[in-house]
Design a protein around this motif. Sequence first.
Motif, mmCIF file in Angstrom:
data_model
loop_
_atom_site.group_PDB
_atom_site.id
_atom_site.type_symbol
_atom_site.label_atom_id
_atom_site.label_comp_id
_atom_site.label_asym_id
_atom_site.label_seq_id
_atom_site.Cartn_x
_atom_site.Cartn_y
_atom_site.Cartn_z
ATOM 1 N N ILE A 179 1.833 8.711 5.650
ATOM 2 C CA ILE A 179 1.112 9.999 4.860
ATOM 3 C C ILE A 179 -0.108 10.456 5.326
ATOM 4 N N THR A 180 -0.292 11.463 5.845
ATOM 5 C CA THR A 180 -1.666 11.701 6.745
ATOM 6 C C THR A 180 -2.459 12.500 5.558
ATOM 7 N N ARG A 181 -3.543 12.203 5.280
ATOM 8 C CA ARG A 181 -4.608 13.120 4.445
ATOM 9 C C ARG A 181 -4.605 14.390 5.294
ATOM 10 N N LEU A 201 -4.951 24.085 1.041
ATOM 11 C CA LEU A 201 -3.776 23.947 0.782
ATOM 12 C C LEU A 201 -3.330 24.695 -0.712
ATOM 13 N N SER A 202 -2.134 24.963 -0.814
ATOM 14 C CA SER A 202 -1.912 25.353 -2.047
ATOM 15 C C SER A 202 -1.596 24.270 -3.271
ATOM 16 N N ASP A 203 -1.711 24.557 -4.305
ATOM 17 C CA ASP A 203 -1.397 23.586 -5.220
ATOM 18 C C ASP A 203 -0.306 22.428 -5.045
ATOM 19 N N PRO A 262 -8.003 20.060 2.870
ATOM 20 C CA PRO A 262 -7.503 20.052 1.618
ATOM 21 C C PRO A 262 -7.841 21.546 0.730
ATOM 22 N N ASP A 263 -8.829 21.890 1.329
ATOM 23 C CA ASP A 263 -9.082 23.208 0.310
ATOM 24 C C ASP A 263 -8.114 24.329 0.952
ATOM 25 N N GLY A 279 0.705 -1.082 -0.155
ATOM 26 C CA GLY A 279 0.009 -0.032 0.083
ATOM 27 C C GLY A 279 1.039 1.210 0.096
ATOM 28 N N TYR A 307 1.389 16.080 -0.894
ATOM 29 C CA TYR A 307 0.748 15.050 -0.107
ATOM 30 C C TYR A 307 0.268 13.842 -1.159
ATOM 31 N N LEU A 308 -0.112 14.484 -2.589
ATOM 32 C CA LEU A 308 -0.645 13.335 -3.435
ATOM 33 C C LEU A 308 0.396 12.741 -4.152
ATOM 34 N N PHE A 309 1.625 13.375 -4.620
ATOM 35 C CA PHE A 309 2.378 12.523 -5.458
ATOM 36 C C PHE A 309 4.002 12.334 -4.875
ATOM 37 N N TRP A 315 -0.746 20.577 -2.091
ATOM 38 C CA TRP A 315 -1.627 19.379 -2.243
ATOM 39 C C TRP A 315 -0.791 18.423 -3.078
#
Lengths: 103, 1007
Positions: free
Chosen positions: A25-27, A34-36, A31-32, A20, A42-44, A39
């Motif tokens: 990595i904590t969500r 956060l800057s791009d 999210p709104d 997995g 966190y995502l990539f 985000w």
Amino acid sequence: MLLIECPWCGPRAETEFSHGGEAGITRPANPDALSDAEWADYLFYRSNPRGAHRELWNHARGCRRWFVVERDTVTNRIAGSFRLDEALPVPASAAGKQAEQGD
Amino acid sequence: MAAGQANRLPEGGRIDRSRPLRFSFNGKSYAGYAGDTLASALLANGVSLVGRSFKLRRPRGIVGGGAEEPNAVMQLGEGAAARPNLLATQVELEPGLAARGTRGWPSTRFDIGAALDGFGRILGAGFYYKTFKYPRAWWKLYEHVIRRAAGFGKAPDSPDPDRYEHRNAHCDVLVAGGGPAGLMAALMAARAGARVILADDDVEFGGSLLVGGDAIDGIPAMDWVARVVAELRQMPDCRLLSRGTVFGYHDHNFLTIAQRCVRESDIAAQDQARRPVAERLWRVRAKRVVLAQGAFERPLVFCNNDRPGVMLATAVSGYIRRHAVLPGRRAVVFTNNDSAYRTAIDLAGAGAEVAAIVDSRPGGAGAIEQRVKELGIPVLPGHVVSDVSGRRRVRGAGIARWTGEPWSTVEITLRIDCDLVAVSGGFSPAVHLHSQAGGKLEWSESQLCFLPAEARQSHDSAGAGNGRQSTGDCLADGLRAGTAATVELGLSRPEIEIPATEEVPAAPIEALWRVPAVKDADRCPKQFIDFQNDATVADIRLAVREGYRNVEHVKRYTALGFGTDQGKLGNINGMAILADALGKPIPEVGTTTFRPAYTPVRFGTVAGESVGELYDPVRKTALHEWHEAAGAPMEAVGQWHRPWYFPRGGEDLHAAVARECLAVRNSVGIMDASTLGKIDVRGPDAVNFLERVYTHNVGRMKPGRCAYGILLGEDGMVMDDGVMARLAEDRFYLTTTTGGAAHVLDWLEKWLQTEWPELEVYLTSLTEQFSTLAVAGPNSRKLLEKLGCDIPLDRESFPFMHVRTATLAGIPVSLFRVGFSGELAFEINIGSQFALDLWRKLMDAGREFDITPYGTETMHVLRAEKGFVIVGHDTDGSVTPVDLGMNWLLSREKDFLGKRSLARPDCLREDRKQLVGLLSRDGCTVIPEGAQLIERTGQATPVPMCGHVTSSYPSASLGHPIALALVTGGRGRKGETLFAASPGREPTAVEIVSPAFYDPGGERQHV
């Protein structure tokens, strides 16, 4: 083929598990806000260390529980398996960082 | 019958002279004995030419005695039973065995390509890379011709008739190799009470003792072996696998063994359907591993060292002692170490004349030299064999004085006539498994070889594979490794004494990597390093001159170690010569990577039982037998087999689907939708949880309500979709796509367990417990009413997108007023044990409506007419709900997985591909699915592409074909014309339209 210790079922062959990705990595809570870039981080972005790596495994063909495994990405040696509700030992990151610098 | 075996000794050997047999090689019949290998039988018959070299087509003979053999690559059998790429040294001789050499065309003896040898100067390293480059359009032609000329045998032309099986095993100690060290290690571990597996790739245990064999404990070596093996066989927890090659050492002490189970002739004698297992793959998890696989003898590198009749010294000894075959009458032995002196003694003992032992070492050998001299064998210390004469067979050896300068030139001072040159350049431990396991290697300057050093897994090396040379040292080292294993396992240590052997002090080996010639190294006759790939000393030097420095690069440029033998014979010589050319010490150059498999493994062995019907599990619904009886062809959807369509009276797919579609639109159809994933979600936090993962407002759904829901990945892309029903305040029922069921459940569990453990929610898969019967069409309500339903089904009592529990024909069911066709429809969820009964009742009751069973193809057409997407068919992992026009599903009032990603700049691009409908301008062309969409025809390549077709069908309801597509900025381009292009077809002009082709207002499903 790895031999993985499920904290509930004991040592089983890798074929019983699914991987997995990096653990811890904590969500983000909001999210709104956060800057791009934040985000995207966190995502990539993942640490992808050479050496100790804490990662999530799922005993998919067993008890279906997720848990944390600390595996050395060079040797595949597994230092330990941990339930998600137990306190993990001192983060390997300290030792890991030294190793990175050593390289 | 055994006549004609000119080289067979009158007595001795481990062959069974009472069982003579005949075999053929390249169509000619020969005699041999049980106990022979194909190689020993060929040598017994004086067949010295067994193949041609890969590139230069030089004649080649048998060099070795085992896995290191580079030349005698054989093809057995024909047709389905063809087996290419077998080493004659490892093939057990069988009555009627028919072997062919794999290289040489039209025959091994007369090879057209042999003329290439004359061009050897041009055919250096990288010749193919440099030559067959231009013109580029000819690449395919070059490849065809080169591959045909290369030829490593023929693959079977139809499925393998042999049976294979896999077996899992666990043990305390796995011992790889059954020579003196392996036997001692296994004996120690077994006596200590460990569960032991001892595997050896040979037919018999004994390893080097099969060919060497001084006395052990005062009895002949093989008697000692028999005694140990007998004891091991009696132990209940000891498993002995002969003919079992440990070929892979994987992570966490997991090893794989390929075991040949029955002989070819046994298989042939059997009924095809009940053949015994031909080969077995053992998958072993061992607590501790002892690697005792022995060592490979190295050849010496002199001019024309590939001529038939130049053989490894230990192989010569092996043929004499094990197979009673004398490979030559007049031999020269050429060595840089003591070991080959024993071969000289073996040769003399078998009646051959040993013309000389040529020993590069100025001081000659140790104590064994005296024994050789007593036999009257002349020894030439400080000399080398610089060249040999003869083409199809060695005729003589050219001897020169050795100055210690490998790159100097020498003069031939003596010529000796001979038909055999037995060479020994020292021994390289078989460190393959040790290295596969991640173990390190260490160069030994005294022994001139890489030795296994630090181990990464729980393993140990012993015996010749650990650099031990004498039998006594190997026995002692095996005992040490076995003892270490028992200590590691916490077992008691039985007292075992090292068996007594007679030891002769040996003189050290001397470095002799390249033998000087009469001309310099780049102009002298070829000095081969890798026989199978024709890599020579000059090739390696050329590679270095052209700038190659890394051993892995040199390997790929020269093809050194590339063959089926994986460089077992030549690699260390090659690395030493490379090190010299680079001016570096050998350990700095290092070795290439050792990877599984150690020796070639049959594909069938890897596949095991997982072929044909057992290749992949097949999942069948509760109605499967009915579908089969109805003659429905099946479509594989993941592991499920679903009826594709139900042809009536010779209909093809197209006709059947058209009929099925019209039946649903005009009356009633019935489909088995049981493969949909079904997940029961319950718990006080179920709403909270589903709000976080679904995009719509789950909390607003009242119990009894259904909703279409989509799941996004955190990247905002559509991952799965389905209908969600709220059964109670704290209970939901989710459906997923057929293919996504397992993944969605895992994914939901992951969020629950890793991110939100505070939520009390329980997930249960119900996919197989419940079957789903979809009844669709304007007469569907009438049908259920006729069957007898205990709840009112009218529009007001049971509106669209609602769920009810009910009793239908006396059977408890859940009824969902949902559908995928756009018609009045019900999905009946029923316990799978009742499904077939209810299906039959529906079919009976539906006769008056001409109820029509339909399959997946009709389902696809019906939904496409409505513009409903299938996730994974119309989407890939790069499509957002906005791209699909599903903005209405995205709640503005809450967060959900993937929501933030929809605001990423890339997801906001105006020119993203969006879902649209397409109509062929001509009104009749069915566009191929996957066709690319372009703006204009006649453009120069590469033509810019602006989308692709995801679904395309003829539509009987509409009377013309329809298609769905993803088109750049497509929603704003309705009415535009594009062209659908696919290979081999004229582009089709298409118009962009709304994807909802049929009943766009959705009135038909709300009745």
